[in-house]
Write an enzyme that holds these catalytic residues in place. Structure first.
Site: not given
Ligand code: NI
Length: 165
Positions: A46, A94-95, A136-137, A140
């Site tokens: 994601g 998380c990236l 999660h996305e 953001h």
């Protein structure tokens, strides 16, 4: 298409609330394709627009590609329509916070509505990892990261671990 730079926490862009996408322009189409390429290159499941420095309400996810079941979703102006009552803890990476994972408590089932790149409206229920990834996305897009779900002590300890990497 190109792989974009992924911003890392504590970049202040990651704390901003994103604006709705007003129209699906060629720029939005290119952004979505670049975000998918960036997500696959990371590799992740994601990626949200603020993570690549764009403060608009769009994210991409593909929860199955690592298991050979690709299902790329481009979610524009996504919103939760229903949220289940059951909750569970899950480890989330998380990236933008590479190297550590956080234990986040979330609803296990959600129904999300969004607009796709063609302008079509989608409604889909997610559970398990899909529900985690979607929430999660979505976080953001409101300037929220996994750290923000933790109690003060756990948050401080994990930030110390992350900062020491
Ligand atoms: Ni993330």
């Amino acid at each position: 298409m190109s792989v974009l730079e992924v911003l890392r926490w504590p970049d202040p862009v990651l704390t901003q609330t994103c604006a709705p996408v007003e129209a699906i322009t060629p720029e939005i189409e290119t952004l979505a394709q670049d975000m998918l390429e960036t997500m696959y290159a990371a590799p992740g499941r994601g990626l949200a627009a603020p993570q690549v420095g764009v403060l608009q309400r769009i994210f991409v996810m593909d929860i199955g590609w690592k298991e050979g079941k690709p299902d790329p979703l481009v979610c524009i102006n996504p919103m939760l329509q229903e949220v289940g009552e059951d909750r569970a803890d899950g480890e989330e990476g998380c990236l933008s916070i590479p190297g550590v994972t956080a234990m986040v408590n979330r609803p296990t089932q959600v129904q999300m509505v969004w607009t796709g790149l063609t302008g079509a409206r989608y409604v889909q229920s997610f559970e398990g990892f899909g529900a985690v990834c979607a929430q999660h996305e979505l976080d953001h897009l409101d300037g929220v990261v996994t750290f923000d779900h933790l109690d003060a002590d756990t948050r401080a300890a994990l930030i110390a671990e992350y900062t020491a990497l």
